[in-house]
Design a protein around this motif. Structure first.
Motif, PDB file in Angstrom:
ATOM      1  N   ALA A  50      10.314   8.995   3.343  1.00 48.34           N
ATOM      2  CA  ALA A  50       9.017   8.330   3.424  1.00 48.34           C
ATOM      3  C   ALA A  50       8.032   9.138   4.269  1.00 48.34           C
ATOM      4  O   ALA A  50       6.858   9.287   3.896  1.00 48.34           O
ATOM      5  N   ASP A  51       8.496   9.668   5.389  1.00 47.56           N
ATOM      6  CA  ASP A  51       7.591  10.345   6.322  1.00 47.56           C
ATOM      7  C   ASP A  51       7.257  11.767   5.901  1.00 47.56           C
ATOM      8  O   ASP A  51       6.082  12.165   5.903  1.00 47.56           O
ATOM      9  N   GLU A  52       8.275  12.545   5.529  1.00 49.67           N
ATOM     10  CA  GLU A  52       8.059  13.962   5.254  1.00 49.67           C
ATOM     11  C   GLU A  52       7.546  14.220   3.837  1.00 49.67           C
ATOM     12  O   GLU A  52       6.777  15.154   3.612  1.00 49.67           O
ATOM     13  N   PHE A  53       7.973  13.410   2.877  1.00 45.11           N
ATOM     14  CA  PHE A  53       7.508  13.562   1.500  1.00 45.11           C
ATOM     15  C   PHE A  53       6.384  12.589   1.164  1.00 45.11           C
ATOM     16  O   PHE A  53       5.866  12.603   0.055  1.00 45.11           O
ATOM     17  N   ARG A  54       6.052  11.734   2.121  1.00 40.09           N
ATOM     18  CA  ARG A  54       4.975  10.743   1.956  1.00 40.09           C
ATOM     19  C   ARG A  54       5.210   9.870   0.732  1.00 40.09           C
ATOM     20  O   ARG A  54       4.330   9.641  -0.094  1.00 40.09           O
ATOM     21  N   ARG A  55       6.416   9.353   0.651  1.00 39.36           N
ATOM     22  CA  ARG A  55       6.787   8.475  -0.442  1.00 39.36           C
ATOM     23  C   ARG A  55       6.718   7.009   0.009  1.00 39.36           C
ATOM     24  O   ARG A  55       6.782   6.711   1.204  1.00 39.36           O
ATOM     25  N   THR A  56       6.627   6.132  -0.965  1.00 39.58           N
ATOM     26  CA  THR A  56       6.771   4.696  -0.734  1.00 39.58           C
ATOM     27  C   THR A  56       8.170   4.308  -1.175  1.00 39.58           C
ATOM     28  O   THR A  56       8.518   4.470  -2.345  1.00 39.58           O
ATOM     29  N   VAL A  57       8.979   3.824  -0.242  1.00 35.52           N
ATOM     30  CA  VAL A  57      10.365   3.469  -0.532  1.00 35.52           C
ATOM     31  C   VAL A  57      10.527   1.959  -0.388  1.00 35.52           C
ATOM     32  O   VAL A  57      10.222   1.392   0.669  1.00 35.52           O
ATOM     33  N   VAL A  58      10.993   1.310  -1.442  1.00 36.04           N
ATOM     34  CA  VAL A  58      11.291  -0.122  -1.423  1.00 36.04           C
ATOM     35  C   VAL A  58      12.789  -0.262  -1.643  1.00 36.04           C
ATOM     36  O   VAL A  58      13.320   0.260  -2.637  1.00 36.04           O
ATOM     37  N   LEU A  59      13.481  -0.930  -0.719  1.00 35.69           N
ATOM     38  CA  LEU A  59      14.930  -1.044  -0.845  1.00 35.69           C
ATOM     39  C   LEU A  59      15.413  -2.457  -0.587  1.00 35.69           C
ATOM     40  O   LEU A  59      14.808  -3.194   0.195  1.00 35.69           O
ATOM     41  N   PRO A  61       0.836  -1.205   0.000  1.00 32.23           N
ATOM     42  CA  PRO A  61       0.000   0.000   0.000  1.00 32.23           C
ATOM     43  C   PRO A  61       0.869   1.253   0.000  1.00 32.23           C
ATOM     44  O   PRO A  61       2.078   1.176   0.254  1.00 32.23           O
ATOM     45  N   PRO A  62       0.291   2.404  -0.285  1.00 36.26           N
ATOM     46  CA  PRO A  62       1.088   3.638  -0.352  1.00 36.26           C
ATOM     47  C   PRO A  62       1.705   4.011   0.994  1.00 36.26           C
ATOM     48  O   PRO A  62       1.110   3.799   2.046  1.00 36.26           O
ATOM     49  N   GLY A  63       2.910   4.567   0.928  1.00 40.05           N
ATOM     50  CA  GLY A  63       3.571   5.125   2.104  1.00 40.05           C
ATOM     51  C   GLY A  63       4.460   4.137   2.831  1.00 40.05           C
ATOM     52  O   GLY A  63       4.211   2.932   2.848  1.00 40.05           O
ATOM     53  N   GLY A  64       5.546   4.663   3.430  1.00 43.73           N
ATOM     54  CA  GLY A  64       6.388   3.859   4.299  1.00 43.73           C
ATOM     55  C   GLY A  64       7.606   3.282   3.622  1.00 43.73           C
ATOM     56  O   GLY A  64       7.867   3.493   2.435  1.00 43.73           O
ATOM     57  N   VAL A  65       8.368   2.530   4.416  1.00 46.27           N
ATOM     58  CA  VAL A  65       9.615   1.917   3.973  1.00 46.27           C
ATOM     59  C   VAL A  65       9.467   0.401   4.024  1.00 46.27           C
ATOM     60  O   VAL A  65       9.114  -0.168   5.068  1.00 46.27           O
ATOM     61  N   VAL A  66       9.728  -0.243   2.900  1.00 50.61           N
ATOM     62  CA  VAL A  66       9.658  -1.703   2.791  1.00 50.61           C
ATOM     63  C   VAL A  66      11.048  -2.207   2.413  1.00 50.61           C
ATOM     64  O   VAL A  66      11.614  -1.775   1.409  1.00 50.61           O
ATOM     65  N   SER A  95      12.409   0.189   8.968  1.00 43.25           N
ATOM     66  CA  SER A  95      11.372  -0.259   8.031  1.00 43.25           C
ATOM     67  C   SER A  95      10.022  -0.394   8.718  1.00 43.25           C
ATOM     68  O   SER A  95       9.929  -0.656   9.916  1.00 43.25           O
ATOM     69  N   ASP A  96       8.985  -0.237   7.914  1.00 47.02           N
ATOM     70  CA  ASP A  96       7.630  -0.550   8.365  1.00 47.02           C
ATOM     71  C   ASP A  96       7.294  -2.009   8.110  1.00 47.02           C
ATOM     72  O   ASP A  96       6.470  -2.596   8.812  1.00 47.02           O
ATOM     73  N   ARG A  97       7.941  -2.568   7.102  1.00 49.73           N
ATOM     74  CA  ARG A  97       7.639  -3.934   6.680  1.00 49.73           C
ATOM     75  C   ARG A  97       8.895  -4.545   6.069  1.00 49.73           C
ATOM     76  O   ARG A  97       9.692  -3.844   5.439  1.00 49.73           O
ATOM     77  N   ILE A  98       9.057  -5.828   6.275  1.00 49.60           N
ATOM     78  CA  ILE A  98      10.212  -6.540   5.735  1.00 49.60           C
ATOM     79  C   ILE A  98       9.719  -7.738   4.918  1.00 49.60           C
ATOM     80  O   ILE A  98       8.887  -8.530   5.387  1.00 49.60           O
ATOM     81  N   LEU A  99      10.228  -7.836   3.690  1.00 46.56           N
ATOM     82  CA  LEU A  99       9.978  -8.994   2.849  1.00 46.56           C
ATOM     83  C   LEU A  99      11.268  -9.802   2.796  1.00 46.56           C
ATOM     84  O   LEU A  99      12.316  -9.274   2.412  1.00 46.56           O
ATOM     85  N   ALA A 100      11.202 -11.058   3.182  1.00 48.62           N
ATOM     86  CA  ALA A 100      12.395 -11.908   3.240  1.00 48.62           C
ATOM     87  C   ALA A 100      12.343 -12.950   2.131  1.00 48.62           C
ATOM     88  O   ALA A 100      11.350 -13.674   1.999  1.00 48.62           O
ATOM     89  N   MET A 101      13.445 -13.015   1.352  1.00 56.44           N
ATOM     90  CA  MET A 101      13.528 -13.976   0.262  1.00 56.44           C
ATOM     91  C   MET A 101      14.596 -15.023   0.547  1.00 56.44           C
ATOM     92  O   MET A 101      15.581 -14.762   1.242  1.00 56.44           O
TER      93      MET A 101
END
Length: 252
Positions: A182-191, A25-30, A203-209
């Protein structure tokens, strides 16, 4: 909103990304984590359209990236590659200005110049704006590349190993900046990131591969447990906790 649907990629008969699906979903750091060879950068490259997918689909705000024209996609998505080959006689301001190309087509107007200056100031590069890239430290140069993708003014930023070649102090500073973006510009960052302590802290969420597959997905508190981390990395770990929250991971 990002929808990744059953992405696959095969090299020499081996599936390096194997039927991966998730929704952001929109917003935050993944953060994408996992051992070397897990498929993290390959997955992000397919999501960025830098690499063709064998099968599957990626939708960004409903737009199929495989069918969307490049100018339209570049106004939605900015990408920082793992390896950047820079021209040494390029100044910091020139580099950051490249981020405006999808909007200006090379003819910078007042709004474009304002965005460039905003990015320079946010990344603490204003005093270095006239320096050539080969006159910068590794940390300063990495900030300049992040300023370029921020200046592109997209809702989504994909960063492939933004901490690459940074020492501890510069890595902390970079993760703080990513969190602020992510917080001030309200971006969605995936790294893509290798340091799971940084992933946990910012991070707000972590995807583990692992082995090309998405094996765990959740908030840091879910991922930062011995059982989950040992399943991902196949080594014994100890998770240090304070008041029930993970504050550090140690390998045994």
């Amino acid at each position: 909103m990002i929808d990744v649907r059953t992405l696959t990629k095969t090299y020499a008969g081996k599936r390096v990304v194997d039927d991966v699906s998730f929704h952001i979903p929109p917003g935050g750091v993944v953060s994408l984590i996992g051992p070397n060879g897990a498929g993290k950068s390959t997955l992000l490259s397919m999501m960025s359209r830098l690499l063709t997918m064998d099968s599957g689909q990626v939708l960004i705000d409903g737009l199929d990236i495989s069918r969307t024209d490049s100018p339209t996609l570049a106004r939605r998505l900015a990408v920082l590659r793992q390896e950047n080959h820079f021209v040494s006689r390029l100044t910091v301001r020139d580099l950051v200005s490249f981020g405006r190309y999808p909007h200006s087509r090379g003819r910078l107007g007042a709004d474009d110049l304002a965005k460039v200056q905003e990015a320079l100031e946010f990344l603490d590069l204003a005093d270095l704006s006239d320096r050539f890239l080969d006159q910068l430290s590794g940390g300063q140069r990495q900030r300049a590349y992040v300023a370029m993708v921020l200046c592109q003014d997209t809702d989504y930023l994909f960063l492939d190993e933004p901490l690459n070649n940074l020492d501890m102090r510069h890595a902390v500073a970079m993760m703080r900046l990513i969190r602020r973006i992510a917080d001030e510009f309200r971006r969605t960052v995936v790294l893509v990131i290798h340091d799971i302590n940084f992933a946990s802290a910012y991070s707000d969420r972590i995807l583990a591969m692992k082995d090309g597959r998405l094996v765990h997905d959740g908030p840091p508190d879910h991922i930062m447990t011995p059982g989950v981390l040992e399943d991902i990395f196949d080594i014994p770990v100890h998770v240090e906790q304070v008041r029930g929250q993970a504050v550090g991971v140690y390998y045994r």
